[in-house]
Design a protein around this motif. Sequence first.
Motif, PDB file in Angstrom:
ATOM      1  N   VAL A 167       0.864  -1.330   0.100  1.00 58.61           N
ATOM      2  CA  VAL A 167      -0.085   0.050   0.192  1.00 58.61           C
ATOM      3  C   VAL A 167       0.979   1.429   0.069  1.00 58.61           C
ATOM      4  CG1 VAL A 167      -2.009  -1.060   1.161  1.00 58.61           C
ATOM      5  CG2 VAL A 167      -0.237  -0.188   2.443  1.00 58.61           C
ATOM      6  N   SER A 168       2.392   1.184  -0.098  1.00 56.12           N
ATOM      7  CA  SER A 168       3.096   2.134  -0.060  1.00 56.12           C
ATOM      8  C   SER A 168       2.584   3.243  -0.939  1.00 56.12           C
ATOM      9  CB  SER A 168       4.548   1.852  -0.329  1.00 56.12           C
ATOM     10  OG  SER A 168       4.493   1.165  -1.541  1.00 56.12           O
ATOM     11  N   GLY A 169       2.054   3.145  -2.088  1.00 57.94           N
ATOM     12  CA  GLY A 169       1.877   4.167  -3.094  1.00 57.94           C
ATOM     13  C   GLY A 169       0.653   5.114  -2.542  1.00 57.94           C
ATOM     14  N   VAL A 170      -0.070   4.773  -1.481  1.00 57.63           N
ATOM     15  CA  VAL A 170      -1.031   5.404  -1.032  1.00 57.63           C
ATOM     16  C   VAL A 170      -0.469   6.764  -0.212  1.00 57.63           C
ATOM     17  CG1 VAL A 170      -1.380   4.635   1.322  1.00 57.63           C
ATOM     18  CG2 VAL A 170      -3.603   5.287  -0.096  1.00 57.63           C
ATOM     19  N   ILE A 171       0.655   6.515   0.086  1.00 60.66           N
ATOM     20  CA  ILE A 171       1.555   7.777   0.796  1.00 60.66           C
ATOM     21  C   ILE A 171       1.943   8.757  -0.514  1.00 60.66           C
ATOM     22  CG2 ILE A 171       3.226   8.839   2.055  1.00 60.66           C
ATOM     23  CD1 ILE A 171       3.414   6.152   3.516  1.00 60.66           C
ATOM     24  N   THR A 172       1.178   9.927  -0.454  1.00 62.42           N
ATOM     25  CA  THR A 172       1.405  10.701  -1.915  1.00 62.42           C
ATOM     26  C   THR A 172       2.455  12.049  -1.381  1.00 62.42           C
ATOM     27  OG1 THR A 172      -0.561  11.982  -1.601  1.00 62.42           O
ATOM     28  CG2 THR A 172      -0.396  10.075  -2.855  1.00 62.42           C
ATOM     29  N   HIS A 173       2.454  12.297  -0.224  1.00 64.89           N
ATOM     30  CA  HIS A 173       2.992  13.556   0.292  1.00 64.89           C
ATOM     31  C   HIS A 173       3.718  13.537   1.448  1.00 64.89           C
ATOM     32  CE1 HIS A 173       0.175  15.086  -2.505  1.00 64.89           C
ATOM     33  NE2 HIS A 173       0.893  16.108  -2.779  1.00 64.89           N
ATOM     34  N   ARG A 174       4.883  14.023   1.594  1.00 60.76           N
ATOM     35  CA  ARG A 174       5.858  13.754   2.901  1.00 60.76           C
ATOM     36  C   ARG A 174       6.153  15.339   3.280  1.00 60.76           C
ATOM     37  NH1 ARG A 174       6.663   9.196  -0.004  1.00 60.76           N
ATOM     38  NH2 ARG A 174       6.662   7.128   1.222  1.00 60.76           N
ATOM     39  N   PHE A 175       6.257  15.819   4.430  1.00 61.10           N
ATOM     40  CA  PHE A 175       6.663  17.047   4.954  1.00 61.10           C
ATOM     41  C   PHE A 175       7.410  16.934   5.885  1.00 61.10           C
ATOM     42  CE2 PHE A 175       3.073  17.873   2.440  1.00 61.10           C
ATOM     43  CZ  PHE A 175       3.129  18.775   1.399  1.00 61.10           C
ATOM     44  N   HIS A 176       8.446  17.627   6.181  1.00 64.23           N
ATOM     45  CA  HIS A 176       8.669  17.834   7.688  1.00 64.23           C
ATOM     46  C   HIS A 176       7.832  18.582   8.581  1.00 64.23           C
ATOM     47  CE1 HIS A 176      11.461  19.072  10.938  1.00 64.23           C
ATOM     48  NE2 HIS A 176      11.959  17.850  10.761  1.00 64.23           N
ATOM     49  N   VAL A 177       7.860  18.249   9.901  1.00 66.66           N
ATOM     50  CA  VAL A 177       6.783  18.635  10.764  1.00 66.66           C
ATOM     51  C   VAL A 177       6.886  20.467  10.718  1.00 66.66           C
ATOM     52  CG1 VAL A 177       8.339  18.555  12.549  1.00 66.66           C
ATOM     53  CG2 VAL A 177       5.651  18.903  12.920  1.00 66.66           C
ATOM     54  N   ASP A 178       8.144  20.830  10.412  1.00 71.39           N
ATOM     55  CA  ASP A 178       8.101  22.366  10.538  1.00 71.39           C
ATOM     56  C   ASP A 178       7.317  22.991   9.391  1.00 71.39           C
ATOM     57  OD1 ASP A 178       9.675  22.253  12.606  1.00 71.39           O
ATOM     58  OD2 ASP A 178      11.728  22.401  11.525  1.00 71.39           O
ATOM     59  N   GLU A 179       7.036  22.145   8.372  1.00 73.55           N
ATOM     60  CA  GLU A 179       6.163  22.503   7.247  1.00 73.55           C
ATOM     61  C   GLU A 179       4.486  21.758   7.429  1.00 73.55           C
ATOM     62  OE1 GLU A 179       9.334  21.255   4.853  1.00 73.55           O
ATOM     63  OE2 GLU A 179      10.076  23.312   5.800  1.00 73.55           O
ATOM     64  N   TYR A 180       4.299  21.644   8.536  1.00 73.32           N
ATOM     65  CA  TYR A 180       3.056  20.941   8.879  1.00 73.32           C
ATOM     66  C   TYR A 180       1.910  21.719   8.234  1.00 73.32           C
ATOM     67  CZ  TYR A 180       1.749  24.362  12.447  1.00 73.32           C
ATOM     68  OH  TYR A 180       1.173  25.579  12.981  1.00 73.32           O
ATOM     69  N   ARG A 181       2.074  23.067   8.014  1.00 79.64           N
ATOM     70  CA  ARG A 181       0.700  23.768   7.403  1.00 79.64           C
ATOM     71  C   ARG A 181       0.515  23.303   5.990  1.00 79.64           C
ATOM     72  NH1 ARG A 181      -1.457  27.708  10.010  1.00 79.64           N
ATOM     73  NH2 ARG A 181      -0.359  28.061  12.228  1.00 79.64           N
ATOM     74  N   ALA A 182       1.865  23.011   5.178  1.00 76.37           N
ATOM     75  CA  ALA A 182       1.596  22.604   3.834  1.00 76.37           C
ATOM     76  C   ALA A 182       0.939  21.115   3.759  1.00 76.37           C
ATOM     77  CB  ALA A 182       3.131  22.481   3.199  1.00 76.37           C
ATOM     78  N   GLY A 183       1.500  20.382   4.796  1.00 78.03           N
ATOM     79  CA  GLY A 183       0.708  19.145   4.997  1.00 78.03           C
ATOM     80  C   GLY A 183      -0.755  19.186   5.092  1.00 78.03           C
ATOM     81  N   PHE A 184      -1.081  20.071   6.191  1.00 83.44           N
ATOM     82  CA  PHE A 184      -2.694  20.226   6.163  1.00 83.44           C
ATOM     83  C   PHE A 184      -3.387  20.616   4.903  1.00 83.44           C
ATOM     84  CE2 PHE A 184      -3.988  18.581  10.488  1.00 83.44           C
ATOM     85  CZ  PHE A 184      -2.782  18.426  11.125  1.00 83.44           C
ATOM     86  N   GLU A 185      -2.574  21.596   4.372  1.00 76.48           N
ATOM     87  CA  GLU A 185      -3.175  22.316   3.420  1.00 76.48           C
ATOM     88  C   GLU A 185      -3.507  21.277   2.112  1.00 76.48           C
ATOM     89  OE1 GLU A 185      -0.939  25.719   2.072  1.00 76.48           O
ATOM     90  OE2 GLU A 185      -1.727  26.796   3.984  1.00 76.48           O
ATOM     91  N   THR A 186      -2.470  20.415   1.973  1.00 79.71           N
ATOM     92  CA  THR A 186      -2.630  19.259   1.020  1.00 79.71           C
ATOM     93  C   THR A 186      -3.772  18.470   1.396  1.00 79.71           C
ATOM     94  OG1 THR A 186      -0.032  19.536   0.706  1.00 79.71           O
ATOM     95  CG2 THR A 186      -1.321  17.250  -0.152  1.00 79.71           C
ATOM     96  N   MET A 187      -3.833  17.990   2.660  1.00 81.26           N
ATOM     97  CA  MET A 187      -5.091  17.130   2.982  1.00 81.26           C
ATOM     98  C   MET A 187      -6.366  17.855   2.695  1.00 81.26           C
ATOM     99  SD  MET A 187      -4.753  14.112   4.552  1.00 81.26           S
ATOM    100  CE  MET A 187      -5.911  13.749   5.667  1.00 81.26           C
TER     101      MET A 187
END
Length: 341
Positions: free
Chosen positions: A308-328
Motif C-alpha cells: 500500500v506504499s503508493g497511498v502515501i503521496t506527500h511527505r513533509f517535515h513537521v516544520d512545514e506542517y501547514r503545507a501538509g494540512f493544506e494538502t490534506m
Amino acid sequence: MKTLAKTKPEEGLWLQQTSVPEIGPDDVLIKINKTGICGTDIHIWDWDEWARKTVPLNLTTGHEFAGEIVELGKNVTDLTPGQRCSGEGHLIGKESRQSRAGKFHLDPDTRGIGVNEDGAFAQFLRLPAFNVVPLPDDISDDIGAILDPLGNAVHTALSFDLLGEDVLITGAGPIGIMAAAVARHAGARNVVITDINADRLGLAAQVADVVPVNVGQEDLNEVVTRLGMRQGFDVGLEMSGNQAALDQMVEAMVMGGRIALLGIPPGKSPVDWSRIVFKAITLKGVYGREIFETWYKMIAMLQNGLNVSGVITHRFHVDEYRAGFETMKAGSSGKVVLDWT
Ligand code: NAD
Ligand code: ZN
C-alpha cells in the motif's frame, strides 16, 4: 519537546514547546519518527462542532505514528528500549463486559490519543505498553505511520469472506484505496471502487488492481454488466460517509449481499430500509481496529505481498506542517506523512 497542539479555540494547529511527558509504571515513552495526518485531525484543525465538543484545549493532536521506544515504566518487562513500534491509539478500559471478554475494540470506555488524551504529533509520546505494536524490520516508519488507517481498511475488508467475491468499495479516499488493495490480496474476483474525484480514482488504480468508476460520469450498472457479474456485488465496503454512495451500493448488491460500513455520515440521513429488508442485506458497522487481531493480520499481509506504499503521496517535515494540512484539506491527496526527526 515540539508538539502540534490545539492551543487556541479557532481554526488551525500550532507548534509549541512543552516538557516531555512523564510515564507511569505501565507505560512506555516513544520517540516519534513519522506521523500520518487523518481526516480526524482535519476536523480538529477546522475546529468544527464535533471537535469543539470533544477535544480539550491545549491537547496535543495526532494518533497515527511510528517511532522507537526510549523508556520503559517499571512494570514493563516484555519490551525493550530501541524497539521500533507503532501502536493502537484507542486507550481501552478494562472493566466492561466486552473488555473482560477480550473484545477490546468494543469497550465503551475507549479514549483516543490525539482526541481525548495527548497524542502523537509530538517528539515523544507516552503510551500504555499494552497498546504498543512492535514493527518488524521489513516494515518502514512510513508504513508504520499509516497502520492505523490501514487497520480501518483491513478491519472493514475482512469483515466478510472475500475469496472469489465481487466487491464494491464506495469512496476512494486513502482508506477506500487501501481496502481495495486488501480485497485484492484477500482473493476477491472483481474489485470496483467508486468516487466522484478523478484524482483519487487515478491514485486507486495506481495502488491496486481495481476498476475505478467515476459515478459522477459513469453508470455503475454498465460496469457490472461489462465485468460479467450476473446480479451485482456480493460484498460492499462503504468508505465515503456519503448518503448517495450508500444508496447506490444497496442498489448494486446481490440478494443476500453483505455490507460493512466504515464511512461516517455527517449527521442523520434517510435510509430506504425496505430495500435493505427485501434484498436481505446484512449490514455491519465497523469502528476502529480489532485489538489486536487486525494489527496481526495487517502486518502478516504486509509481509506477504500486500503493498500500500503508493497511498502515501506527500511527505513533509513537521516544520512545514501547514503545507501538509493544506494538502490534506485540498481533498485529492493520498496519505500525508509528517517527519519528526
Ligand atoms: P476521505 O474523506 O478522504 O474519503 C472519502 C471519499 O469519498 C472522498 O474521496 C470523496 O470524494 C468520496 N465520495 C464522496 N461522495 C461520494 C459518492 N457519492 N460516491 C463515491 N465516493 C464518494 O476519507 P478516508 O480518510 O478515506 O476515510 C473514509 C471514511 O471512513 C470517512 O467517512 C471517515 O470519516 C471514516 N472513518 C471511520 C472510522 C471508523 O472507525 N468507523 C475510522 C476512520 C475513518
Ligand atoms: Zn486516523
